[in-house]
Design a protein around this motif. Structure first.
Motif, PDB file in Angstrom:
ATOM      1  N   TYR B  89       0.823  -1.217   0.000  1.00 11.45           N
ATOM      2  CA  TYR B  89       0.000   0.000   0.000  1.00 11.45           C
ATOM      3  C   TYR B  89       0.855   1.265   0.000  1.00 11.45           C
ATOM      4  N   GLU B  92       3.550   3.918  -4.934  1.00 11.69           N
ATOM      5  CA  GLU B  92       2.712   4.821  -5.713  1.00 11.69           C
ATOM      6  C   GLU B  92       1.624   3.992  -6.406  1.00 11.69           C
ATOM      7  N   PRO B  93       0.402   4.508  -6.466  1.00  9.01           N
ATOM      8  CA  PRO B  93      -0.706   3.701  -7.009  1.00  9.01           C
ATOM      9  C   PRO B  93      -0.423   3.100  -8.390  1.00  9.01           C
ATOM     10  N   GLU B  94       0.212   3.857  -9.271  1.00 10.80           N
ATOM     11  CA  GLU B  94       0.462   3.317 -10.614  1.00 10.80           C
ATOM     12  C   GLU B  94       1.417   2.122 -10.558  1.00 10.80           C
ATOM     13  N   GLN B 127      -4.675   1.800  -1.851  1.00 12.93           N
ATOM     14  CA  GLN B 127      -4.299   3.207  -1.629  1.00 12.93           C
ATOM     15  C   GLN B 127      -4.923   4.115  -2.679  1.00 12.93           C
ATOM     16  N   ASP B 128      -5.567   3.499  -3.677  1.00 10.37           N
ATOM     17  CA  ASP B 128      -6.272   4.252  -4.720  1.00 10.37           C
ATOM     18  C   ASP B 128      -7.555   3.468  -4.998  1.00 10.37           C
ATOM     19  N   SER B 130     -10.257   3.778  -6.728  1.00 11.30           N
ATOM     20  CA  SER B 130     -10.707   3.534  -8.104  1.00 11.30           C
ATOM     21  C   SER B 130      -9.883   2.439  -8.775  1.00 11.30           C
ATOM     22  N   ARG B 131      -8.570   2.523  -8.606  1.00 10.71           N
ATOM     23  CA  ARG B 131      -7.720   1.473  -9.180  1.00 10.71           C
ATOM     24  C   ARG B 131      -7.996   0.124  -8.525  1.00 10.71           C
ATOM     25  N   ARG B 163     -13.947   6.152   3.387  1.00 10.81           N
ATOM     26  CA  ARG B 163     -13.326   6.331   2.064  1.00 10.81           C
ATOM     27  C   ARG B 163     -13.252   5.021   1.279  1.00 10.81           C
TER      28      ARG B 163
END
Lengths: 340, 340
Positions: B89, B92-94, B127-128, B130-131, B163
C-alpha cells in the motif's frame, strides 16, 4: 478491612478529589487539573489545559454517597484509585510528585475515615522512577495505602520496559497491590466512530499489550511474587496468550527471549471481571484460573457495570468459586488473605 | 472446486511469486519487491528496499510441493493470498497496480492449473480506491479469482473508514470473498521483546480494531450481504465485542453512532480458527456462531498451525458442526455453497 469471609470487594473504583490545589509550580502551561462547577447539581467538570476532560458527579469524592451506593448494591469494600487521566505522566516530575502526594492524601483520608468501606491505592509519578519509588514508600508506610494504580504505559512506553524494573522491585518488596489501568491507548488512529470508542475499543488492546509486556520484557519472571492486577479482564490478553504460547513453543527467537512459560506467568497475575458478559467472565476463569479473577465495576463512571454482585451471581459457579471471585482473590491480591 | 461435501478448506494460506519483474516505473527508490537466492536449498529472500523482509521456501510458489504438503495433512483446498507485506500500500498507485496485476496473474495460474487444489484471492491497490475497484473487476471477471485479500489498514487508515466504502460496494456487488489480514499493526511501540512479537502480539489487536471499524464505521450495516472474513480468529474482536455491546446499550453517543447491533453484525462476518488452542476455538464458536468459523493455517510460514484438520478434530464437536468448520462455512464465504 472488615472481617467477614464472604465480602464483595470491588477492585476497580475511581476517585476524583472534590477540588485541587492551585498550581504553584514553575512551568508555563502545565497540564495541572482543576475542578469547575457544572450546571447540574452534584456535578463538576474536571478541567485539564483549559478544556473539560470529563464531567463527574459527587460520587467521585463523597464517601457518604459512595457508601449509600455500596449498600444498595451489596458491595462491601471498594478499592479506591484515581481517575487514570489524573496520573498525569505528562507533567514535569516535580509537579507530578506534588499532585500525586495531594491525591494520595485525599484517598488516604477516605480510607482512614471509613476503614470498613474503603482501601486505597496510590498514584505515583512514574515518569521519574526514583520519585515514584519515594512516593510509593510514603503512601504505603506513612499514609496507609495498600498499593498503587499505574497506567499501561508512561508517555508511550509500556510498563514491561526494563526502565521500570526498580519500581516493581520496590513494589514487590513492600507487598504492594498493583492495579494496571489503560491510559492514552495505542490504536487511536484505527478507530472509526465517536470519541468514546477510545475507552470502548482502544482500552482493551492497550491493556493486553501492557500485560504481555510484563511477561515478554522479563519483569514478571524476575519478580514472580509481584501481586499485579489488570483492569477490564486483562483486555485482549486472553486472546493474545494462546498465540504467544504457540510462538514460545515453536519460534526459537521467542523461546530464547522469554524466561518463563508465558501462560503460566499469566495465571499468576490478577484480572478484574469488567467484561460485561457472563460467558466472557467464564472465559477469563478458564484462561487465567478461578483464583485470579476479581470483581471490578468502574464505579462511578457512566460505562460502569452497575451491579457487580449480581454479575457474579449470574455466573452459576459453585459456592467456593463464587467466594473466590467475590472477595477471596482480592484479599490475596491485597496481601490480606488472613486478616479481618 | 471439488465436489465432496466434506472438504477441509484452508482459508488462510499465502503465496510469494518465485520471482518478480524488474521495476520499470518512474519513482526513485520505490519499495518494489524482488527475490534473491538464499544459501539453503529451496529458500529465497524476499527483498524490499534493499533488505531481507523474510526468507521463504519454495512452498510459497511451487504447486507440486504445496499439493504434497496438503495430501500429507489431508487438506483438500487452499485459498491462496499473497504474503500481506506484498500488498504494498506504500507504493505509488500506478506502481502498485502493476505489481498487483502481476501477482494476480501468478495466483490465477496456480488456481487454473490445479482447480481441484486451489482458489485464489486478488491483491488490489487499495491506496487508490478507483484502481482497486478496477483491479478487483479484472481479477474476478478476467482471471477467475474468487475474491480479495486486504490489509487491516491502508497506510494507517482502518478499512472501516468511509473512504473505502465504494470498494466494498463493488466487492459486495460482485460477490467477492474478502479476507482481512493484519499489516503494519498499531501498538508496535508497546512491544517489549524480540521483533517477531509484531506478528505474535500486535497482529491480533490490529485485526480486532479493523473488524470493529467495519461495524462502528457503518460499512457492514450498509452492506450486510458482504462476505468478509478476518484472520487469526478476528484477533482481539471477541474480547472487544462484549464491551462494545455494553457501550451500545448504555452510552447514547455510541448507540446513536452505530446503525446496527454490533454483536449481531459480528455474527454475520467470518473468522478463521488460527488461534492455536481448542478452548479458544470453542470461544470463537460461542461468540461468532458455528456457521462463521473456518479452518486457517498460515501455511507455509513458520508460525503456521501445521495440521488444521487435526486441530478441528481435537475440538470434539458434533459431526454437523465439524462439517461446518472444515469446509461448509468456507464454501458459503466463497459464495459456492451448492457448487461441486
Amino acid at each position: 478491612m472488615p472481617a467477614s469471609q464472604d465480602l464483595l470487594i470491588d477492585v476497580h473504583t475511581h476517585v476524583v478529589p472534590q477540588s485541587f490545589p492551585a498550581y504553584v509550580g514553575r512551568h508555563l502551561d502545565a497540564p495541572w487539573p482543576s475542578m469547575a462547577a457544572a450546571a447540574q447539581p452534584c456535578h463538576s467538570h474536571v478541567m485539564v489545559s483549559g478544556s473539560v476532560y470529563r464531567t463527574v458527579t459527587h460520587q467521585c469524592w463523597d464517601c457518604q454517597v459512595r457508601a449509600a451506593d455500596m449498600a444498595q448494591k451489596a458491595v462491601d469494600l471498594q478499592v479506591l484509585s484515581v481517575m487514570p487521566e489524573l496520573l498525569s505522566y505528562w507533567l514535569e516530575p516535580e509537579d507530578a510528585a506534588v499532585l500525586c502526594r495531594f491525591m494520595n492524601e485525599v484517598i488516604a483520608r477516605m480510607a482512614a475515615d471509613h476503614p470498613d468501606r474503603f482501601v486505597g491505592l496510590a498514584a505515583v509519578p512514574l515518569q521519574d522512577v526514583s520519585r515514584a519509588i519515594a512516593e510509593l514508600d510514603h503512601a504505603m508506610h506513612q499514609l496507609g495505602l495498600v498499593g498503587v494504580e499505574i497506567g499501561t504505559n508512561v508517555n508511550g512506553v509500556a510498563v514491561g520496559d526494563p526502565r521500570f524494573l526498580p519500581f516493581f522491585e520496590a513494589a514487590a518488596q513492600w507487598g504492594a497491590a498493583i492495579f494496571v489501568h489503560p491510559l492514552r491507548p495505542a490504536g487511536m488512529d484505527r478507530l472509526v466512530g465517536p470519541p468514546s470508542l477510545e475507552q470502548v475499543l482502544a482500552f482493551p488492546g492497550e491493556t493486553g499489550l501492557a500485560a504481555a509486556s510484563m511477561i515478554t520484557g522479563g519483569t514478571f519472571a524476575r519478580l514472580p511474587g509481584l501481586r499485579i492486577a489488570y483492569s477490564h479482564g486483562g483486555g485482549s490478553l486472553s486472546m493474545l496468550l494462546p498465540r504467544l504460547q504457540h510462538a514460545w513453543q515453536s519460534l526459537p527467537p521467542v523461546r530464547d527471549a522469554l524466561p518463563m512459560d508465558p501462560w503460566q506467568a499469566a495465571r499468576r497475575m490478577y484480572y478484574d471481571d469488567l467484561v460485561y458478559d457472563a460467558a466472557t467472565i467464564h472465559r477469563l476463569i478458564d484462561v487465567f484460573g478461578p483464583t485470579q479473577v476479581m470483581a471490578g465495576s468502574d464505579y462511578p463512571f457512566s460505562i460502569m457495570d452497575a451491579d457487580p454482585a449480581q454479575r457474579l451471581a449470574s455466573l452459576a459457579v459453585p459456592a467456593d468459586v463464587l467466594r473466590l471471585l467475590r472477595g477471596e482473590n482480592a484479599r490475596r491480591w491485597l496481601g490480606r488473605p488472613e486478616q479481618g
